[in-house]
Design an enzyme around this catalytic site. Structure first.
Site, PDB file in Angstrom:
ATOM      1  N   ASP A  72      -4.344   3.566   2.561  1.00  0.00           N
ATOM      2  CA  ASP A  72      -5.627   3.465   2.676  1.00  0.00           C
ATOM      3  C   ASP A  72      -6.074   2.086   3.106  1.00  0.00           C
ATOM      4  OD1 ASP A  72      -5.079   2.007   0.363  1.00  0.00           O
ATOM      5  OD2 ASP A  72      -6.838   3.007  -0.872  1.00  0.00           O
ATOM      6  N   HIS A  94      -4.222 -17.795  -4.136  1.00  0.00           N
ATOM      7  CA  HIS A  94      -5.087 -16.878  -3.316  1.00  0.00           C
ATOM      8  C   HIS A  94      -6.338 -17.588  -2.980  1.00  0.00           C
ATOM      9  CE1 HIS A  94      -6.661 -17.168  -7.559  1.00  0.00           C
ATOM     10  NE2 HIS A  94      -7.746 -16.593  -7.257  1.00  0.00           N
ATOM     11  N   ASP A  95      -6.651 -18.639  -3.566  1.00  0.00           N
ATOM     12  CA  ASP A  95      -7.684 -19.406  -3.083  1.00  0.00           C
ATOM     13  C   ASP A  95      -7.318 -20.843  -1.989  1.00  0.00           C
ATOM     14  OD1 ASP A  95      -9.918 -18.394  -4.336  1.00  0.00           O
ATOM     15  OD2 ASP A  95      -9.519 -18.942  -6.150  1.00  0.00           O
ATOM     16  N   ASP A 142      -1.656  -1.511  -3.872  1.00  0.00           N
ATOM     17  CA  ASP A 142      -2.060  -0.807  -5.201  1.00  0.00           C
ATOM     18  C   ASP A 142      -0.961  -0.937  -6.297  1.00  0.00           C
ATOM     19  OD1 ASP A 142       0.015   0.988  -4.385  1.00  0.00           O
ATOM     20  OD2 ASP A 142      -1.458   1.748  -2.906  1.00  0.00           O
ATOM     21  N   ASP A 147     -10.602 -17.172 -15.406  1.00  0.00           N
ATOM     22  CA  ASP A 147     -11.158 -17.586 -14.258  1.00  0.00           C
ATOM     23  C   ASP A 147     -12.457 -18.523 -14.458  1.00  0.00           C
ATOM     24  OD1 ASP A 147     -11.400 -17.218 -11.194  1.00  0.00           O
ATOM     25  OD2 ASP A 147     -13.172 -16.693 -11.942  1.00  0.00           O
ATOM     26  N   ASP A 187       0.808  -1.164  -0.100  1.00  0.00           N
ATOM     27  CA  ASP A 187      -0.118  -0.173  -0.119  1.00  0.00           C
ATOM     28  C   ASP A 187       0.964   1.330   0.077  1.00  0.00           C
ATOM     29  OD1 ASP A 187      -1.788   1.898   0.519  1.00  0.00           O
ATOM     30  OD2 ASP A 187      -1.910   1.700   2.529  1.00  0.00           O
TER      31      ASP A 187
END
Length: 583
Positions: free
Chosen positions: A55, A350-351, A59, A230, A51
């Site tokens: 926030d 990520h899963d 990013d 995906d 980041d």
């Protein structure tokens, strides 16, 4: 996107300009050399990487700032999870604008600078394309739901309410497991295999397909090097909507994947996109058996090129796993693709929960050696390896006690579903703590400063408490760190084609603690010994001849005597064997 039942198929297709490039025949099986077989892919979950605007969300500028670090890892490609405009019902896998960047991540100018920075460092970029479904906030769906006469009505699957209750379909991310959602605007139901905010696109409509190809061309024209499609094995539907059995959560793929028409769509996509650009494509879905996997990836099919089996990554369960099962699955898939097609290798994404917590031993005394062993396995198997951010450090699962701690829609709706079924919720939470996708999405651990150097404010998902010792800053200057072992392994793989194309031969198949295999390419032979246990193990030297030169060892010590090798807990050793040794 993947829940516990999906298989991942990765297809990579190189561009041609009218003629097929000549391919060196390099593998023992006759598989030709390709650039996409030789890369090492580093997956970044952008929300959790770095980041820079305070926030709490990672990013694109954060990725730009870390490009030299990524290059230093020895990887040659980055797979980036979705960065498109999205309401974030499923962490960006619900796209509301395929040609725009989510404000949380930055701007298109940031994207262009990031891509240029990657290419300056000879790093390729693979982007996620989510085209089994869109967001319900996408303009297509907003128009589709507005009227039965809308020109976009047939971009999605609708069932008029006057026809009665639609045939049962199971939803992976719905709290009630129902894939049909009633919409009062036109008195009809729409289909969503995942969350209700992710209506399935109707690939049977050629106008919709052309829209998707145009989106892919938009990004290819920008210079993107590849796409991950995906959940694509679910894109084709039987639009007569025959009755399916009610209880399909354990057999989802058998009924929902690989429906008629999917191969036609992929061949059309190949003709429209893959054959026209120097891109690779990576798509979830290896089918329901080896025959279907080969139909997707064999070169003469002009669809996809690389199969990635989820069978292996699904081996670890809550309570542990048997190494012999792991060997059997990975060896079976390698054998099935030894002569045709290509595999990719991964242990986390990520899963999935964190690699070390699932496959290794994340207790402090064993975390480092088991992380090194797992990276040794990943980078010494045949196929294209996919490493997940943080695994080069040995990042582990986080410990969540309450359902309120979770951000993942699959965890939250899974909890509601378990409650409605009257399950033992204490046991459910224990299992969720081990398997949750949030485990693999905690912020990257850069330093021992506040919030692990990821952000200057509280991040969107908590930082793991072990960031004070497990972080890039602490591991950079330690030659014995997990990070520097990862770099040694990527260097070894990048300089030894035998680790890419060489034949794989399983040794000691029934040993319950040691995974041993030989890689062979011409006169080159490497032996890999991996002790998948937290205790010492002695084995007889598994090939003919004497011990060869040690290329990689995750310990300083190695005991060999009287024809035996004694492996320390989670010890990983790669030997170079003399020409003809053990052949």
């Amino acid at each position: 996107m993947k829940y516990l039942y999906l298989l991942l198929l990765a297809g990579l297709t190189a561009c041609t300009t009218g003629q097929e490039p000549e391919k060196d025949v390099i593998g023992q099986s006759g598989n030709g050399a390709e650039w996409w077989k030789e890369i090492i892919v580093y997956q970044i979950y952008p929300r959790s990487f770095q980041d820079t605007d305070a926030d709490g969300v990672g990013d694109l500028q954060g990725i730009i700032n870390r490009l030299d670090y990524i290059k230093s890892l020895g990887v040659s490609a980055v797979w980036l999870n979705p960065i498109y405009s999205s309401p974030n019902d499923d962490s960006g896998y619900d796209v509301s604008d395929y040609r725009d960047i989510m404000a949380d991540f930055g701007t298109m100018a940031d994207f262009d600078r990031m891509l240029a920075g990657m290419h300056e460092r000879d790093i390729k970029l693979i982007m996620d394309i989510v085209v089994n479904h869109s967001s319900d906030e996408h303009p297509w769906f907003q128009a589709s739901r507005s009227s039965r006469d809308s020109p976009y009505r047939d971009y999605y699957h609708w069932w008029p309410a006057e026809k009665g209750t639609p045939p049962h379909r199971y939803s992976l991310f719905d709290a009630e497991g129902n894939a049909w959602k009633y919409d009062s605007t036109t008195n009809a139901y729409y289909l969503h295999y995942f969350a209700e905010g992710q209506p399935d696109l109707k690939w049977e409509n050629p106008e919709l397909r052309q829209e998707v190809y145009d989106i892919m061309k938009f990004w290819a024209e920008k210079g993107v090097d590849g796409f991950r499609l995906d959940a694509f094995q679910f894109a084709a539907k039987d639009t007569t909507y025959p009755e399916f059995p009610d209880d399909l959560d354990e057999n989802f793929i058998q009924y929902y994947a690989m429906q008629d028409g999917l191969h036609n769509y992929l061949r059309e996509m190949h003709a429209e996109v893959f054959s026209r650009y120097d891109v690779m494509s990576v798509a979830e879905g290896a089918g329901r058996n080896f025959r279907e996997a080969h139909e997707l990836v064999d070169a003469d099919r002009n669809e996809l090129n690389m199969a990635y089996a989820f069978d292996g990554v699904d081996v670890p369960k809550y309570g542990g796993y048997e190494l012999t099962a792991m060997k059997e699955v990975f060896s079976r898939w390698d054998s099935a693709f030894a002569e045709e097609g290509w595999l990719s290798i991964f242990l986390s994404n990520h899963d999935q929960a964190r690699m070390v917590s699932r496959w290794g031993d994340d207790r402090p005394e064993f975390r480092d050696p088991s992380a090194k062993l797992l990276n040794t396995f990943l980078l010494s198997m045949r196929g294209t390896p996919y490493a997940y951010y943080g695994d080069e450090l040995g990042m582990t699962n986080i410990d969540f006690d309450e359902i309120e701690d979770y951000q993942d829609i699959a965890a939250i709706n899974g909890y509601k579903k378990a409650q409605s079924e009257g399950r033992d919720m204490e046991q459910f939470l224990k299992e969720l703590n081990f398997t949750s996708r949030d485990n693999g999405r905690t912020p990257m651990q850069w330093s021992d400063s506040t919030y692990a150097g990821f952000s200057t404010v509280a991040p969107w998902l908590p930082v793991n408490d072990n960031y004070r010792t497990t972080n890039v800053q602490a591991e950079e200057d330690d030659p014995a760190s997990v990070l520097n072992h990862f770099r040694r392994m990527t260097a070894l793989r990048n300089s030894n084609k035998v680790l890419v194309y060489g034949d794989y031969e399983l040794l000691l198949p029934d040993h319950e603690q040691v995974y041993a295999y030989r890689r062979t390419l011409g006169d080159e032979r490497l032996l890999v010994l991996l002790n998948f246990s937290s205790e010492k193990v002695a084995i007889d030297w598994p090939v003919g001849g004497d011990a060869g030169a040690v290329l990689i060892n995750n310990y300083d010590a190695l005991t060999t005597e009287a024809g035996q090798v004694e492996l320390l807990p989670w010890q990983a050793v790669v030997y170079e064997l003399a020409a003809g040794q053990g052949g």
